[in-house]
Design a protein around this motif. Structure first.
Motif: not given
Length: 388
Positions: A145-146, A149, A176, A178, A316, A323, A352, A362, A365, A367
């Motif tokens: 989750r934003f 993440f 993401t 991440k 990121p 994102i 997303v 999302a 969201l 990208r």
């Protein structure tokens, strides 16, 4: 004579053309800056490009060996040893594939069958869902989750069952950005062992990390090597996405299982590019370091522009992507927003939610790819900030 039978197997009927192709086509149609599809607009190191030309001139133009040319398999083994202290046998524990996408497909199809479940994280790279469907397996997704993440331990534990056959992991994570922590990877390893599940780990962005974030290969964790297939690719590391040179490594019996599938997909491919990538793996460490640093600067450039345009931005730690949440702009549906964005702001991006089973994870969201030339990123930022 006509038929009422559907032209595609039911399991694949939900998969049409990819969102990447659709958004790239729209960007081309309206002349928008394409920050949707994740490929760089510059080539990789000259030495690697020249090595491919030399390989063509030198006769590397027929079928390679089924496992891939020994020169590349040996370079992959040296790379794993040099970077991660992982010892693998290039003769039995490495398989060269047509990009990481084929490696993923080969692994999922080799290891899964109808009734099996595959645990993966959402948002996920879109080929994961298609490969799981092709195998007749069921995906069990764990939401990231934003904006941070982070892995939700409760949700991850709940995704496992006595039918779990495979964990499909991606770190550094697309879309993401991440980079999974050691604690998160250790939890995944514990659950995989408890449920006797294999782990296929997609590490194509292994060298593209920022701010001191460190990629930890899953197979370096204690007790994981016997159940892990590690996948990577030259496309991201050396900006040669069109060459489609990927690979997987792991226990010999798992690699053999993947080879059994792969031989009936493409059989072999990318012949003259294989020795070129071997040279890159052996000689281009400095290039990779510079490239990652340059990407980090591009990330900052685009992130600052998105913030100035009114988005909330998640920073990121790796990959090509950032994102951004469009909710502060009044957006309630990122899919509709992304379809309009090329026309209203001259920029293409990806919603997303296209990578999610739970669309609410999302809903707003978007990208954006920052693996582009500086002038392209500046152009995109100008479009986004002057049309607020």
């Amino acid at each position: 004579m006509t038929t009422n039978r559907p032209p595609i197997a039911p399991a694949l009927s939900v998969f049409g053309s990819t969102i990447f192709g659709e958004m790239s086509a729209l960007a081309a149609q309206v002349g928008a800056v394409n920050l949707g599809q994740g490929f760089p607009d510059t080539d990789g190191p000259d030495e690697v490009l020249q090595a491919a030309q030399d390989a063509i001139a030198g006769g590397y133009n027929q079928y390679p060996p089924a496992l891939g040319y020994p020169v590349l398999r040996e370079a992959i083994a040296r790379h794993q040893q040099r970077y991660y202290d992982l010892t693998i046998d290039p003769q039995t524990q490495v398989l060269v594939t047509v990009g990481a996408t084929e490696a993923i497909a080969s692994a999922v199809l080799a290891l899964c069958e109808p009734g099996d479940e595959v645990v993966t994280f959402e948002p996920y790279y879109d080929s994961y869902a298609a490969c799981i469907a092709l195998a007749g397996a069921t995906r069990r997704t764990v939401p990231l989750r934003f904006p941070d993440f982070a892995v939700d331990e409760g949700a991850l534990r709940a995704a496992f069952s006595d039918r779990t056959r495979l964990v499909l992991l991606n770190t550094p994570h697309n879309p993401t950005g991440k980079v999974f922590t050691r604690e998160e990877l250790t939890l995944i390893a514990e659950l995989a062992a408890a449920h006797d599940a294999y782990v296929v780990t997609d590490e194509v962005y292994e060298h593209l990390t920022f701010d001191g974030a460190r990629h930890i290969p899953f197979a370096t964790l204690p007790g994981t090597q016997e159940r892990t297939i590690t996948i990577s690719s030259a496309g991201k590391t050396f900006s040669t996405t069109g060459w489609k040179v990927g690979w997987l490594s792991g226990p010999a019996e798992l690699v053999s299982a993947c080879r059994t599938v792969k031989q009936f997909l493409t059989y072999v491919g990318s012949g003259p590019f294989q020795p070129a990538i071997a040279l890159g793996l052996d000689t281009q460490d400095d290039y990779v370091t510079r490239f990652a640093a340059d990407l980090g600067r591009k990330r900052d450039l685009l992130s600052a522009g998105l913030t100035a345009a009114g988005f909330e931005v998640a920073r990121p730690s790796g990959t090509y992507f950032v994102i951004a949440d469009a909710a502060p702009l009044g957006v309630t549906d990122a899919v509709d927003f992304c379809w309009q964005l090329p026309r209203t702001h001259g920029v293409a991006a990806i919603p997303v939610s296209a990578f999610c089973d739970d669309k609410d994870v999302a809903r707003t969201l978007v990208r954006f790819a920052f693996c582009k030339k500086d002038d392209v990123l500046h152009d995109a930022v100008e479009h986004l900030t002057t049309h607020k």
